[in-house]
Design an enzyme around this catalytic site. Structure first.
Site, short mmCIF file in Angstrom:
data_model
loop_
_atom_site.label_atom_id
_atom_site.label_comp_id
_atom_site.label_asym_id
_atom_site.label_seq_id
_atom_site.Cartn_x
_atom_site.Cartn_y
_atom_site.Cartn_z
N GLU A 1 40.01 136.93 80.62
CA GLU A 1 41.22 137.11 81.42
C GLU A 1 42.44 136.36 80.90
O GLU A 1 43.17 135.73 81.68
CB GLU A 1 40.92 136.69 82.87
CG GLU A 1 40.64 135.19 83.08
CD GLU A 1 39.19 134.78 82.91
OE1 GLU A 1 38.44 135.46 82.20
OE2 GLU A 1 38.81 133.73 83.49
N HIS B 1 37.84 143.49 87.01
CA HIS B 1 37.40 142.09 87.03
C HIS B 1 38.44 141.19 86.34
O HIS B 1 38.90 140.20 86.93
CB HIS B 1 36.04 141.97 86.34
CG HIS B 1 35.50 140.59 86.29
ND1 HIS B 1 34.58 140.11 87.22
CD2 HIS B 1 35.75 139.55 85.46
CE1 HIS B 1 34.30 138.85 86.94
NE2 HIS B 1 35.00 138.48 85.87
N GLU B 2 38.80 141.54 85.13
CA GLU B 2 39.73 140.66 84.40
C GLU B 2 41.11 140.65 85.06
O GLU B 2 41.77 139.61 85.11
CB GLU B 2 39.82 141.06 82.92
CG GLU B 2 38.48 141.12 82.17
CD GLU B 2 37.58 139.91 82.36
OE1 GLU B 2 38.08 138.81 82.67
OE2 GLU B 2 36.34 140.06 82.21
N HIS C 1 41.22 138.29 87.98
CA HIS C 1 41.39 136.88 87.61
C HIS C 1 42.87 136.46 87.61
O HIS C 1 43.16 135.26 87.63
CB HIS C 1 40.82 136.62 86.21
CG HIS C 1 39.36 136.28 86.17
ND1 HIS C 1 38.81 135.24 86.90
CD2 HIS C 1 38.33 136.82 85.46
CE1 HIS C 1 37.50 135.17 86.63
NE2 HIS C 1 37.19 136.11 85.77
N GLU D 1 34.73 132.79 89.29
CA GLU D 1 33.98 134.03 89.07
C GLU D 1 33.47 134.68 90.35
O GLU D 1 33.46 135.90 90.47
CB GLU D 1 32.83 133.79 88.08
CG GLU D 1 33.29 133.36 86.68
CD GLU D 1 34.16 134.40 85.96
OE1 GLU D 1 34.23 135.56 86.42
OE2 GLU D 1 34.79 134.03 84.95
N ASP E 1 28.76 126.37 78.17
CA ASP E 1 28.33 127.68 77.66
C ASP E 1 26.87 127.97 77.99
O ASP E 1 26.47 129.12 78.15
CB ASP E 1 28.48 127.75 76.13
CG ASP E 1 29.93 128.01 75.71
OD1 ASP E 1 30.72 128.45 76.56
OD2 ASP E 1 30.25 127.75 74.54
N TYR F 1 28.79 133.97 89.62
CA TYR F 1 29.33 135.32 89.80
C TYR F 1 28.77 135.98 91.06
O TYR F 1 29.52 136.40 91.94
CB TYR F 1 28.94 136.20 88.61
CG TYR F 1 29.66 135.90 87.31
CD1 TYR F 1 30.71 136.69 86.87
CD2 TYR F 1 29.26 134.83 86.51
CE1 TYR F 1 31.36 136.44 85.67
CE2 TYR F 1 29.91 134.57 85.31
CZ TYR F 1 30.97 135.37 84.90
OH TYR F 1 31.62 135.10 83.72
#
Ligand code: BES
Ligand code: ZN
Length: 628
Positions: free
Chosen positions: A298, A322-323, A326, A345, A400, A408
């Site tokens: 995003e 979704h993006e 954001h 998220e 990560d 999410y």
């Protein structure tokens, strides 16, 4: 911090142009976020905070480096602050200088600490009094974790090289020395010099009309966290979709991309109606080469997206929803530390579903929710209790590796619970108020809880207890009031899959004419674990899965093919893994392969070919699967 690194005092004194004039800094209202230290940054924003960056870079494809200067405008928060602590990873720093507001640059003592495998290397700069700017001359390492350098072969056009950055979560420090914490927001300006004929784009103002003369300038005048600073350089063309939306992509892809993302404006209109104005002026998309390790990222004003989302029928564009979402949940109201990632998220998946429902209808949104419910169930079964917690403890861990489906999908369910309890109208205006209240701020979970208590839970006594807020945020598993995610369409698909698997119906007799991509995916997921060779052939002959064009459908099919030793699909599997680098699509295939000795050998052989093309983030995940 490690030993003092000798500092070569070869620094020139230069009288520079006066500092640029950034947008007023974020007001320092004391949210509790300012009390929660970010475990993934060495920076000391509680003492000195960076407010603006002036960046100037040369992009060198031969050396695979970005080199130049970063000027940091700083503000002292604590009177006594005598040092500025920055995050770096693998940077070669040739000089550090400091200056007053418009004054002369003077060499500044600095030292690099020991390198930490997760956090990188702290850079400590000694600040004389009245310093307002710090100038760092540096170059990135060719294997910077946040930059991928692609050869022409790895692009669609095969002629020009390509480079792009991916800063989330803590990779900005591998290409810019800065306070790499989402709790710190900066404005920025950048000048980027590239080889002739290529175009540079950033998460900032992009001028589609600009000459491709090897020099590009950018401005981001709204304060953004470091993980949203992004750059890409390649043979890029632009196609406008509407007067505020468009697509950048390689020339051979740009038409298809613009057609695929045609609903972007409609999505924006819906989101603005529900959650307030879009505050970033333009919304463009950049289609990356297939090695891009994520589905989408995003980056403000310019979402970075995988080409695997271009299915030809708009079936995968929930990713755009979704993006885009954001732009509210994340870019506007941001997690202040990575343990609050669910604020980004979870909210975004909730918004994504609302957008999909408005633009593509309720059945599609329900199917996506139902598919994800199964994903969450599988994820919870796989994870330790600690990692099932929304407000997860990531201390000592690489974010990560710590990121899972929990922030999410458990996050989305939690918000859906609130929506169902208070009703849509009430919850929509709550969210709208939340985005306004925290706009351009970074917050922690507790800031949200306080706001929730004041606005929705003030309705009645004990509501926090009734709704099990603490269990949702701080405990593993799913509380028993988790909403259901039912889809009639998928229930019918499941019934058909069962009829075929039980021998009650031939493949050709299944009623698949009107199936959407989500139904095909669910059909494949609903098949028994083990299928006979004849069944595999039958499915493939009738439905043509091995040569299907939709990357998500092929992914599901390849999982089944590996599980059942269906050799016909192996060459597609190889091409798929060698050309695509999107982690979500490739990692499960490697996971499935390594379950048998033959599969492991195949995985090793394919990875040998594929690894040089993978992004460092994807490569490190696959290294782990293969035990490298
Ligand atoms: N911001 C994330 C991608 C990300 C997360 C990058 C964590 C680095 C660290 C992005 O918004 C995202 O969630 N992308 C998803 C797609 C989405 C439709 C769920 C992806 O890439 O799969
Ligand atoms: Zn996201």
């Amino acid at each position: 911090m490690g030993p003092l690194v000798p500092v070569a005092l070869v620094l020139t004194m230069a009288c520079d142009e006066p500092a640029s004039d950034p947008v007023p800094a974020t007001p320092a209202e004391p949210f509790s976020s300012q009390l929660d230290r970010d475990a993934h940054s060495y920076a000391n924003p509680d003492e000195v905070v960076v407010r603006h960056l002036d960046l100037d870079w040369d992009i060198n494809f031969d050396q695979r480096t970005l080199s130049g200067t970063a000027v940091l405008l700083i503000e002292r928060v604590a009177d006594s602050a005598g040092t500025l602590l920055l995050d770096t990873r693998g940077l070669s720093i040739s000089s550090v200088e400091v200056a007053g507001g418009a004054g002369v640059w003077l060499p500044a003592p600095f030292r690099l600490g020991d390198e930490d495998p997760i956090l990188g290397t702290p850079l400590e700069v000694t600040l004389p009094e009245a310093v307002a700017r710090v100038r760092i001359v540096y170059a990135t390492s060719p294997d910077a974790s946040g930059v991928q350098w692609l050869t022409p072969v790895q692009t669609a056009g095969k002629v020009h090289p390509f480079m792009f950055t991916q800063s989330q979560a803590i990779h900005a420090r591998s290409w810019i020395p800065l306070q790499d914490s989402p709790g710190v927001r900066v404005t920025y300006r950048a000048t980027v010099r590239t080889p002739a004929a290529l175009r540079a784009v950033m998460s900032a103002t992009n001028d589609a009309e600009t000459l491709l003369d090897g020099e590009f300038t950018f401005e981001m005048l709204q304060p953004v966290p470091s993980y949203l600073i992004a750059l890409a350089v390649g043979d890029l063309e632009f196609r406008a979709m509407t007067d505020r939306t468009g697509v950048y992509a390689e020339p051979t892809l740009v038409e298809a991309a613009a057609a695929e993302f045609d609903d972007t404006e409609a999505m924006m209109v819906v989101t603005e109606r529900l959650y307030g104005p879009y505050r970033w002026d333009r919304y463009d998309l950049l289609v990356l080469p297939p090695s891009f390790p994520f589905g989408g990222m995003e980056n403000p004003r310019l979402t970075f997206a995988t080409p695997t989302v271009i299915a030809g029928d708009k079936s995968l564009v929930a990713l755009v929803a979704h993006e885009l979402a954001h732009s509210w949940s994340g870019n506007l109201v941001t997690n202040a530390t990575w343990r609050d990632f669910w604020l980004n998220e979870g909210f975004t998946v909730y918004l994504e579903r609302r957008i999909v429902e408005e633009v593509f209808g309720r059945a599609r949104a329900e199917m996506e929710a139902a598919l994800d419910r199964d994903v969450l169930t599988a994820e919870l079964a796989r994870l330790d209790g600690q990692d099932q917690i929304l407000h997860v403890d990531l201390v000592g861990r690489d974010p990560d590796d710590g990121f899972t489906q929990v922030p999410y999908l458990k996050g989305e369910l939690f918000l859906r619970l609130l929506e169902q309890w208070f009703g849509r109208d009430r919850f929509d205006s709550f969210l709208r108020g939340y985005f306004d209240h925290f706009a351009f701020r970074s917050i922690v979970t507790d800031d949200f809880v306080v706001y929730l208590n004041q606005h929705l839970l003030a309705d009645g006594t004990d509501l926090a207890q009734v709704l099990q807020i603490d269990a949702w945020l701080e405990q593993p598993g799913l509380p028993d009031n988790a909403p259901h995610s039912d889809s009639d369409a998928l229930a019918r698909v499941e019934a058909q899959a069962a009829r075929w698997a039980n021998g009650d119906a031939e493949v050709g007799r299944l009623d698949t004419d009107s199936w959407a991509t989500q139904e095909w995916i669910y059909f494949l997921k609903s098949l028994p674990e083990s299928l006979t060779a004849e069944q595999m052939v039958e499915l493939d002959e009738v439905f043509g899965f091995t040569r299907a064009g939709n990357a998500e459908v092929v992914h599901q099919w390849l999982l089944i093919a590996i599980r059942n030793g269906y050799e016909t699909a192996y060459s597609r599997l190889e091409t798929y893994l060698v050309t695509i680098g999107r982690r979500k699509l490739i990692k499960p295939l490697y996971d499935e392969l390594v379950r048998t000795p033959d599969g492991r050998a195949r995985a090793e052989a394919i990875y040998q070919m594929a690894r040089p093309g993978y992004h460092p983030i994807a490569a490190s995940s696959i290294d782990e699967v293969l035990g490298r």
